[in-house]
Design a protein around this motif. Structure first.
Motif, PDB file in Angstrom:
ATOM      1  N   VAL A 123       0.782  -1.200   0.008  1.00  0.00           N
ATOM      2  CA  VAL A 123      -0.019   0.173  -0.036  1.00  0.00           C
ATOM      3  C   VAL A 123       0.842   1.313  -0.016  1.00  0.00           C
ATOM      4  O   VAL A 123       1.846   1.401   0.874  1.00  0.00           O
ATOM      5  CB  VAL A 123      -0.748   0.102   1.320  1.00  0.00           C
ATOM      6  N   HIS A 124       0.568   2.217  -0.908  1.00  0.00           N
ATOM      7  CA  HIS A 124       1.212   3.475  -0.927  1.00  0.00           C
ATOM      8  C   HIS A 124       0.327   4.500  -0.682  1.00  0.00           C
ATOM      9  O   HIS A 124      -0.886   4.481  -0.904  1.00  0.00           O
ATOM     10  CB  HIS A 124       1.715   3.899  -2.336  1.00  0.00           C
ATOM     11  N   LEU A 125       0.592   5.302   0.258  1.00  0.00           N
ATOM     12  CA  LEU A 125      -0.193   6.661   0.759  1.00  0.00           C
ATOM     13  C   LEU A 125       0.123   7.812  -0.233  1.00  0.00           C
ATOM     14  O   LEU A 125       1.216   8.317  -0.129  1.00  0.00           O
ATOM     15  CB  LEU A 125      -0.226   6.845   1.926  1.00  0.00           C
ATOM     16  N   HIS A 126      -0.483   7.971  -1.554  1.00  0.00           N
ATOM     17  CA  HIS A 126      -0.069   9.070  -2.434  1.00  0.00           C
ATOM     18  C   HIS A 126      -0.367  10.404  -1.695  1.00  0.00           C
ATOM     19  O   HIS A 126      -1.402  10.752  -1.522  1.00  0.00           O
ATOM     20  CB  HIS A 126      -1.022   8.730  -3.479  1.00  0.00           C
ATOM     21  N   GLY A 127       0.703  11.107  -1.967  1.00  0.00           N
ATOM     22  CA  GLY A 127       0.729  12.485  -1.279  1.00  0.00           C
ATOM     23  C   GLY A 127       1.656  12.631   0.273  1.00  0.00           C
ATOM     24  O   GLY A 127       1.696  13.601   0.409  1.00  0.00           O
ATOM     25  N   LEU A 161      -5.189  13.244   0.539  1.00  0.00           N
ATOM     26  CA  LEU A 161      -4.369  12.293  -0.164  1.00  0.00           C
ATOM     27  C   LEU A 161      -4.995  11.011  -0.358  1.00  0.00           C
ATOM     28  O   LEU A 161      -6.187  11.007  -0.032  1.00  0.00           O
ATOM     29  CB  LEU A 161      -3.178  11.587   0.950  1.00  0.00           C
ATOM     30  N   TRP A 162      -4.526   9.855  -0.788  1.00  0.00           N
ATOM     31  CA  TRP A 162      -5.240   8.622  -1.179  1.00  0.00           C
ATOM     32  C   TRP A 162      -4.220   7.446  -1.098  1.00  0.00           C
ATOM     33  O   TRP A 162      -2.914   7.531  -1.148  1.00  0.00           O
ATOM     34  CB  TRP A 162      -6.038   8.820  -2.434  1.00  0.00           C
ATOM     35  N   TYR A 163      -5.074   6.418  -0.624  1.00  0.00           N
ATOM     36  CA  TYR A 163      -4.029   5.093  -0.543  1.00  0.00           C
ATOM     37  C   TYR A 163      -4.566   4.005  -1.540  1.00  0.00           C
ATOM     38  O   TYR A 163      -5.817   4.127  -1.940  1.00  0.00           O
ATOM     39  CB  TYR A 163      -4.348   4.350   0.925  1.00  0.00           C
ATOM     40  N   HIS A 164      -3.659   3.445  -2.014  1.00  0.00           N
ATOM     41  CA  HIS A 164      -4.028   2.439  -3.085  1.00  0.00           C
ATOM     42  C   HIS A 164      -2.926   1.350  -3.392  1.00  0.00           C
ATOM     43  O   HIS A 164      -1.555   1.516  -2.632  1.00  0.00           O
ATOM     44  CB  HIS A 164      -4.167   3.043  -4.467  1.00  0.00           C
ATOM     45  N   ASP A 165      -3.209   0.213  -3.894  1.00  0.00           N
ATOM     46  CA  ASP A 165      -2.037  -0.586  -4.149  1.00  0.00           C
ATOM     47  C   ASP A 165      -0.924  -0.232  -5.012  1.00  0.00           C
ATOM     48  O   ASP A 165      -1.202   0.526  -5.802  1.00  0.00           O
ATOM     49  CB  ASP A 165      -2.758  -1.841  -4.650  1.00  0.00           C
ATOM     50  N   HIS A 166       0.014  -0.779  -4.784  1.00  0.00           N
ATOM     51  CA  HIS A 166       1.262  -0.393  -5.749  1.00  0.00           C
ATOM     52  C   HIS A 166       2.171  -1.568  -5.965  1.00  0.00           C
ATOM     53  O   HIS A 166       3.375  -1.313  -6.227  1.00  0.00           O
ATOM     54  CB  HIS A 166       2.238   0.729  -4.759  1.00  0.00           C
ATOM     55  N   ALA A 167       1.535  -2.751  -6.241  1.00  0.00           N
ATOM     56  CA  ALA A 167       2.450  -3.872  -6.295  1.00  0.00           C
ATOM     57  C   ALA A 167       2.946  -3.821  -7.764  1.00  0.00           C
ATOM     58  O   ALA A 167       2.316  -3.659  -8.819  1.00  0.00           O
ATOM     59  CB  ALA A 167       1.633  -5.151  -6.108  1.00  0.00           C
ATOM     60  N   ILE A 420       2.246  12.477 -14.485  1.00  0.00           N
ATOM     61  CA  ILE A 420       3.626  12.088 -13.621  1.00  0.00           C
ATOM     62  C   ILE A 420       3.636  12.359 -12.214  1.00  0.00           C
ATOM     63  O   ILE A 420       3.180  13.632 -11.766  1.00  0.00           O
ATOM     64  CB  ILE A 420       4.872  12.914 -14.333  1.00  0.00           C
ATOM     65  N   HIS A 421       3.802  11.473 -11.400  1.00  0.00           N
ATOM     66  CA  HIS A 421       3.835  11.893 -10.027  1.00  0.00           C
ATOM     67  C   HIS A 421       5.154  11.182  -9.342  1.00  0.00           C
ATOM     68  O   HIS A 421       5.704  10.233  -9.917  1.00  0.00           O
ATOM     69  CB  HIS A 421       2.707  10.714  -9.386  1.00  0.00           C
ATOM     70  N   LEU A 422       5.553  12.129  -8.547  1.00  0.00           N
ATOM     71  CA  LEU A 422       6.692  11.869  -7.571  1.00  0.00           C
ATOM     72  C   LEU A 422       6.105  11.523  -6.345  1.00  0.00           C
ATOM     73  O   LEU A 422       5.402  12.261  -5.468  1.00  0.00           O
ATOM     74  CB  LEU A 422       7.645  13.045  -7.627  1.00  0.00           C
ATOM     75  N   HIS A 423       6.867  10.441  -5.618  1.00  0.00           N
ATOM     76  CA  HIS A 423       6.288  10.250  -4.451  1.00  0.00           C
ATOM     77  C   HIS A 423       7.223  11.142  -3.335  1.00  0.00           C
ATOM     78  O   HIS A 423       8.331  11.605  -3.868  1.00  0.00           O
ATOM     79  CB  HIS A 423       6.829   8.642  -4.016  1.00  0.00           C
ATOM     80  N   LEU A 424       6.842  11.069  -2.026  1.00  0.00           N
ATOM     81  CA  LEU A 424       7.597  11.831  -1.187  1.00  0.00           C
ATOM     82  C   LEU A 424       7.360  13.393  -0.966  1.00  0.00           C
ATOM     83  O   LEU A 424       7.071  13.846  -0.137  1.00  0.00           O
ATOM     84  CB  LEU A 424       9.200  11.563  -0.844  1.00  0.00           C
ATOM     85  N   TRP A 489       9.418   7.540  -8.881  1.00  0.00           N
ATOM     86  CA  TRP A 489       8.383   8.309  -9.634  1.00  0.00           C
ATOM     87  C   TRP A 489       7.874   7.809 -10.958  1.00  0.00           C
ATOM     88  O   TRP A 489       8.796   6.935 -11.381  1.00  0.00           O
ATOM     89  CB  TRP A 489       9.143   9.677  -9.913  1.00  0.00           C
ATOM     90  N   HIS A 490       6.723   8.088 -11.239  1.00  0.00           N
ATOM     91  CA  HIS A 490       5.873   7.075 -12.627  1.00  0.00           C
ATOM     92  C   HIS A 490       4.861   7.884 -12.991  1.00  0.00           C
ATOM     93  O   HIS A 490       4.208   9.126 -12.883  1.00  0.00           O
ATOM     94  CB  HIS A 490       5.599   5.977 -11.865  1.00  0.00           C
ATOM     95  N   CYS A 491       4.370   7.190 -14.191  1.00  0.00           N
ATOM     96  CA  CYS A 491       3.074   7.650 -14.643  1.00  0.00           C
ATOM     97  C   CYS A 491       2.124   7.204 -14.019  1.00  0.00           C
ATOM     98  O   CYS A 491       2.116   6.011 -13.698  1.00  0.00           O
ATOM     99  CB  CYS A 491       3.134   7.323 -16.248  1.00  0.00           C
ATOM    100  N   HIS A 492       1.054   7.885 -13.720  1.00  0.00           N
ATOM    101  CA  HIS A 492      -0.180   7.629 -13.129  1.00  0.00           C
ATOM    102  C   HIS A 492      -1.327   6.923 -13.882  1.00  0.00           C
ATOM    103  O   HIS A 492      -2.278   6.361 -13.556  1.00  0.00           O
ATOM    104  CB  HIS A 492      -0.769   8.383 -12.091  1.00  0.00           C
ATOM    105  N   ILE A 493      -0.894   6.673 -15.178  1.00  0.00           N
ATOM    106  CA  ILE A 493      -2.011   5.570 -15.966  1.00  0.00           C
ATOM    107  C   ILE A 493      -1.355   4.526 -15.410  1.00  0.00           C
ATOM    108  O   ILE A 493      -0.245   3.994 -15.933  1.00  0.00           O
ATOM    109  CB  ILE A 493      -1.443   6.165 -17.522  1.00  0.00           C
TER     110      ILE A 493
HETATM  111 CU1  C2O Z   1      -0.821   7.078  -6.554  1.00  0.00          CU
HETATM  112 CU2  C2O Z   1       3.007   5.797  -6.894  1.00  0.00          CU
HETATM  113  O1  C2O Z   1       1.150   6.566  -6.719  1.00  0.00           O
END
Ligand code: C2O
Ligand code: CU
Ligand code: CU
Length: 511
Positions: A123-127, A161-167, A420-424, A489-493
């Protein structure tokens, strides 16, 4: 998005269903299960939550049988966390899923090889600004029967924020299955604004799905049985908080709507349309991914990409007795029924929300040119997507120093817009500028063919996901604050992310 249509079993025509027969569900609020010592300071006790990913069945529409989902808790979206900035929490994320996946795993994708367990979650907590070990690194997955204890310091501004799977390699399937939910952080700045709250503040979590004629989730596959991955999916069933064509009874007053695009690939262009006048109703956007904008931005349409959030205030007081449709372009998504009787509204929409000082470009110690790449086969169908032409497994190339600020120039030669999303971190958008892709591809020359365009007013705040438009260079300025360690960091599609449009990056300590 001009991609070939994947083959699949015929999907249910949702337009044959009766609209507005189900009330809009509001996800329940997550309840903590007591307190546990904080890993940061064992003398301190922090709220402890236990959230279980599990199979469920629930009705997306009155006239459909229950749909099988995987969910964090009893319904999907999962429970909404209500938290305060400065109040850390612990969450034990439990994998209580079955041993087999019910959606088509592609074993040719990285991390999803046939020797890997079919069902994995992380689980990743996005944001969220969290340490790497609690960030949901895509390879930190666990199998059914296991759990991970994650610590969220919550040292950040009020935001949704939102949480979602990230496997790794099956993220698109796990999220499609229903593994997502909202996470709200509140703070004193927000309290002082007197915005609509309580039952006048609602999450609107949007995601599109395809359903079979039996009302079950349908995830499209490619014609190649060895490699069922498809480049993007678009469902005709647009769910709001898990329901298809829901309605909501509202009072003629201001409401605060917390919109999250939880779709795998769909971008929305949302508007509110009064059914009597067919006029688009004006509303305000007050916040973006990472909290409040400097001031409310008047809008008639909201463009929102996968992963992005928008904090809206809409005033129904001029629409007593009317029905408003929330539309995505011309497609009806849900209905608001405004009651006819006058009410008093003591909430406000302040003219100023909070200062968002622009980071001067001169503060950046480094500019990185990063390309977004799409590779097609002979038939012209995408088969792989990369960031900076690098695979997931290649050595880390982005190593910003903790406490430093960098400019990332996202160079997009493809025909798609990529969120494009960057974690942290949180960042600001500097500008977008059209350029000549082939000159960059052949000579590494950035040749611009138009002036830099500043971000739209409703993007001019703190962001964690940015739409990198086709044939443009999108520049963001990023202070790397928080923690050292390995993030992504990744594309959120999600179809792109699962097929390698994701890279690790590492925040390193100074000196
Ligand atoms: Cu909403 Cu790395 O994700
Ligand atoms: Cu994230
Ligand atoms: Cu993409």
């Amino acid at each position: 998005m001009a991609h070939s249509v994947p083959t699949m079993a015929p999907a249910l025509d949702v337009n044959a269903l009766k609209q507005f027969v189900d009330p809009l569900p509001i996800p329940e609020i997550a309840q903590h299960q007591g307190y546990r010592p904080s890993p940061a300071d064992p003398k301190l006790n922090v709220q402890f939550y236990r959230i279980q990913a599990q199979p469920i069945a629930c009705k997306v529409h009155r006239d459909l049988p229950p749909t099988k989902f995987w969910s964090f808790g009893a319904s999907t979206p999962g429970p909404t966390f209500e938290t305060r900035s400065g109040e850390p929490l612990l969450v034990e994320w439990v994998n209580a899923l079955p041993g087999e996946h019910f959606l088509p795993v592609d074993h040719t994708l990285h991390g999803a090889e046939a020797d890997k367990p079919a069902v994995r979650t992380v689980v990743h907590l996005h944001g969220a600004k969290t340490r790497p070990e609690s960030d949901g690194y895509p390879e930190d997955w666990i199998v059914p029967g296991k759990s991970s204890l994650y610590y969220y310091p919550n040292q950040q501004d009020a935001a949704m924020l939102w949480y979602h799977d990230h496997a790794l390699g099956i993220n698109r399937l796990n999220v499609y299955a229903g593994l997502l939910g909202a996470f709200l952080i509140r703070d004193g700045v927000e309290d002082a604004l007197n915005l609509p709250g309580g039952k006048y503040e609602l999450p609107l979590i949007l995601y599109d799905r395809l359903l079979t004629h039996e009302g079950q989730l349908l995830y499209p596959v490619s014609p190649d049985h060895q490699s069922p991955w498809v480049p993007e999916i678009f469902g005709n069933a647009i769910l709001v908080n898990g329901k298809l064509f829901p309605y909501l009874e509202v009072e003629p007053r201001k409401y605060r709507l917390r919109v999250l695009n939880g779709s795998n690939a769909r971008f929305y262009n949302l508007s509110f349309v009064d059914s009597t006048s067919t006029n688009e109703v004006a509303f305000h956007q007050i916040g973006t991914d990472q909290g409040f904008l400097p001031a409310p931005v008047p809008l008639k349409n909201l463009e929102i990409a996968p992963g992005e959030r928008a904090d809206l205030v809409i005033d129904f007081s001029d629409h007593r007795g009317a029905q408003l449709a929330l539309k995505n372009d011309a497609v009806v998504v849900m209905q608001f029924r405004v009651s006819p009787k006058k009410v008093t509204d003591t909430s406000s929409l302040p003219a100023a929300l909070r200062p968002v000082p622009k980071i001067p470009e001169s503060q950046a110690v480094q500019t990185r040119l990063l390309t977004l790449n799409e590779y097609v086969n002979k038939a012209g169908n995408p088969v792989l997507l990369l960031l900076n032409a690098s695979h997931w497994k290649m050595p880390i190339t982005e190593k910003p120093v903790l406490g430093s600020t960098e400019v990332w120039s996202l160079i997009n030669p493809t025909n798609d817009s990529h969120p494009i999303h960057l974690h942290l971190v949180r960042f600001q958008i500097l500008d977008r500028q059209p350029y000549v892709p082939w000159l960059f591809q052949t000579k590494q020359e950035l040749h611009f063919i138009g002036p830099p365009e500043p971000p739209d007013p409703n993007e001019a705040g703190w962001k964690d996901t940015v739409q990198a438009h086709s044939k443009m260079v999108t520049r963001i300025i990023v202070p790397f604050e928080g923690f050292t360690g390995r993030y992504v960091w990744h594309c959120h599609i999600l179809e792109h992310e699962d097929n390698e449009m994701m890279r690790p990056y590492e925040v390193i300590s100074p000196g």
